[in-house]
Design a protein around this motif. Structure first.
Motif, PDB file in Angstrom:
ATOM      1  N   TRP A  50      36.718 -11.902  69.669  1.00 27.91           N
ATOM      2  CA  TRP A  50      37.631 -12.982  69.305  1.00 27.91           C
ATOM      3  C   TRP A  50      37.096 -14.341  69.728  1.00 27.91           C
ATOM      4  N   LEU A  51      36.348 -14.394  70.821  1.00 24.04           N
ATOM      5  CA  LEU A  51      35.735 -15.647  71.242  1.00 24.04           C
ATOM      6  C   LEU A  51      34.683 -16.092  70.234  1.00 24.04           C
ATOM      7  N   GLY A  52      33.874 -15.163  69.786  1.00 18.07           N
ATOM      8  CA  GLY A  52      32.871 -15.493  68.763  1.00 18.07           C
ATOM      9  C   GLY A  52      33.500 -15.910  67.446  1.00 18.07           C
ATOM     10  N   THR A  53      34.580 -15.223  67.066  1.00 20.58           N
ATOM     11  CA  THR A  53      35.290 -15.590  65.843  1.00 20.58           C
ATOM     12  C   THR A  53      35.912 -16.978  65.977  1.00 20.58           C
ATOM     13  N   ALA A  54      36.493 -17.274  67.124  1.00 22.04           N
ATOM     14  CA  ALA A  54      37.092 -18.596  67.347  1.00 22.04           C
ATOM     15  C   ALA A  54      36.029 -19.693  67.313  1.00 22.04           C
ATOM     16  N   ALA A  55      34.889 -19.436  67.919  1.00 17.40           N
ATOM     17  CA  ALA A  55      33.810 -20.430  67.892  1.00 17.40           C
ATOM     18  C   ALA A  55      33.331 -20.656  66.463  1.00 17.40           C
ATOM     19  N   GLY A  56      33.229 -19.584  65.696  1.00  9.90           N
ATOM     20  CA  GLY A  56      32.848 -19.728  64.283  1.00  9.90           C
ATOM     21  C   GLY A  56      33.863 -20.526  63.494  1.00  9.90           C
ATOM     22  N   CYS A  57      35.153 -20.297  63.753  1.00  4.44           N
ATOM     23  CA  CYS A  57      36.213 -21.072  63.081  1.00  4.44           C
ATOM     24  C   CYS A  57      36.152 -22.538  63.474  1.00  4.44           C
ATOM     25  N   CYS A  58      35.873 -22.819  64.755  1.00  5.77           N
ATOM     26  CA  CYS A  58      35.771 -24.211  65.204  1.00  5.77           C
ATOM     27  C   CYS A  58      34.611 -24.927  64.506  1.00  5.77           C
ATOM     28  N   VAL A  59      33.474 -24.267  64.440  1.00 12.30           N
ATOM     29  CA  VAL A  59      32.316 -24.865  63.783  1.00 12.30           C
ATOM     30  C   VAL A  59      32.599 -25.074  62.296  1.00 12.30           C
ATOM     31  N   ALA A  60      33.217 -24.083  61.650  1.00 12.27           N
ATOM     32  CA  ALA A  60      33.532 -24.210  60.229  1.00 12.27           C
ATOM     33  C   ALA A  60      34.547 -25.320  59.980  1.00 12.27           C
ATOM     34  N   VAL A 113      42.970 -23.421  60.274  1.00 11.54           N
ATOM     35  CA  VAL A 113      43.827 -23.556  61.444  1.00 11.54           C
ATOM     36  C   VAL A 113      44.505 -22.238  61.793  1.00 11.54           C
ATOM     37  N   TYR A 114      45.009 -21.524  60.805  1.00 11.45           N
ATOM     38  CA  TYR A 114      45.708 -20.265  61.089  1.00 11.45           C
ATOM     39  C   TYR A 114      44.773 -19.180  61.635  1.00 11.45           C
ATOM     40  N   PRO A 115      43.566 -19.003  61.087  1.00 11.50           N
ATOM     41  CA  PRO A 115      42.654 -18.047  61.740  1.00 11.50           C
ATOM     42  C   PRO A 115      42.314 -18.443  63.171  1.00 11.50           C
ATOM     43  N   LEU A 116      42.201 -19.738  63.433  1.00 11.19           N
ATOM     44  CA  LEU A 116      41.916 -20.193  64.793  1.00 11.19           C
ATOM     45  C   LEU A 116      43.091 -19.896  65.721  1.00 11.19           C
ATOM     46  N   LEU A 117      44.301 -20.080  65.240  1.00  9.20           N
ATOM     47  CA  LEU A 117      45.496 -19.743  66.024  1.00  9.20           C
ATOM     48  C   LEU A 117      45.565 -18.239  66.291  1.00  9.20           C
ATOM     49  N   LEU A 118      45.237 -17.434  65.293  1.00 11.67           N
ATOM     50  CA  LEU A 118      45.197 -15.981  65.483  1.00 11.67           C
ATOM     51  C   LEU A 118      44.170 -15.605  66.549  1.00 11.67           C
TER      52      LEU A 118
END
Length: 103
Positions: free
Chosen positions: A54-64, A28-33
């Protein structure tokens, strides 16, 4: 009467569910960042490379995150609905970035 004990399979399911919740809450915290960084990259200083990163990182966090929850629930991780759920944010970001990419 003695203490009631759960069968080992029930204990394993409970442990797996708890590990899935802990793993998902850790994302959750990486997604908020990522969300905060996307705001800065899009609104304050227009930076296409940072926005895409950051969009790619957020998408990766969502999938994870979804994968961790589904793993904890002992469900199949691969799902077409998971990828379909990523389509609206990706389309919105493409709409926001399109004028910057076509310059």
């Amino acid at each position: 009467m003695g203490p009631v004990t759960d069968p080992p399979a029930q204990q394993e399911r409970l442990a797996r569910a708890l590990i899935g919740v802990v793993a998902a809450s850790g994302l959750v915290y990486p997604l908020l960042l990522c969300a905060v960084q996307l705001v800065f990259a899009q609104l304050f200083v227009v930076d296409v490379a940072a926005t895409l990163l950051w969009l790619g990182t957020a998408a990766g966090c969502c999938v994870a995150l979804v994968a961790a929850v589904r793993w904890g629930a002992a469900r199949r991780v691969r799902s077409p609905w998971l990828l379909a759920g990523l389509a609206p944010p990706v389309l919105y970001e493409a709409w926001v970035l399109w004028p910057l990419l076509t310059r």
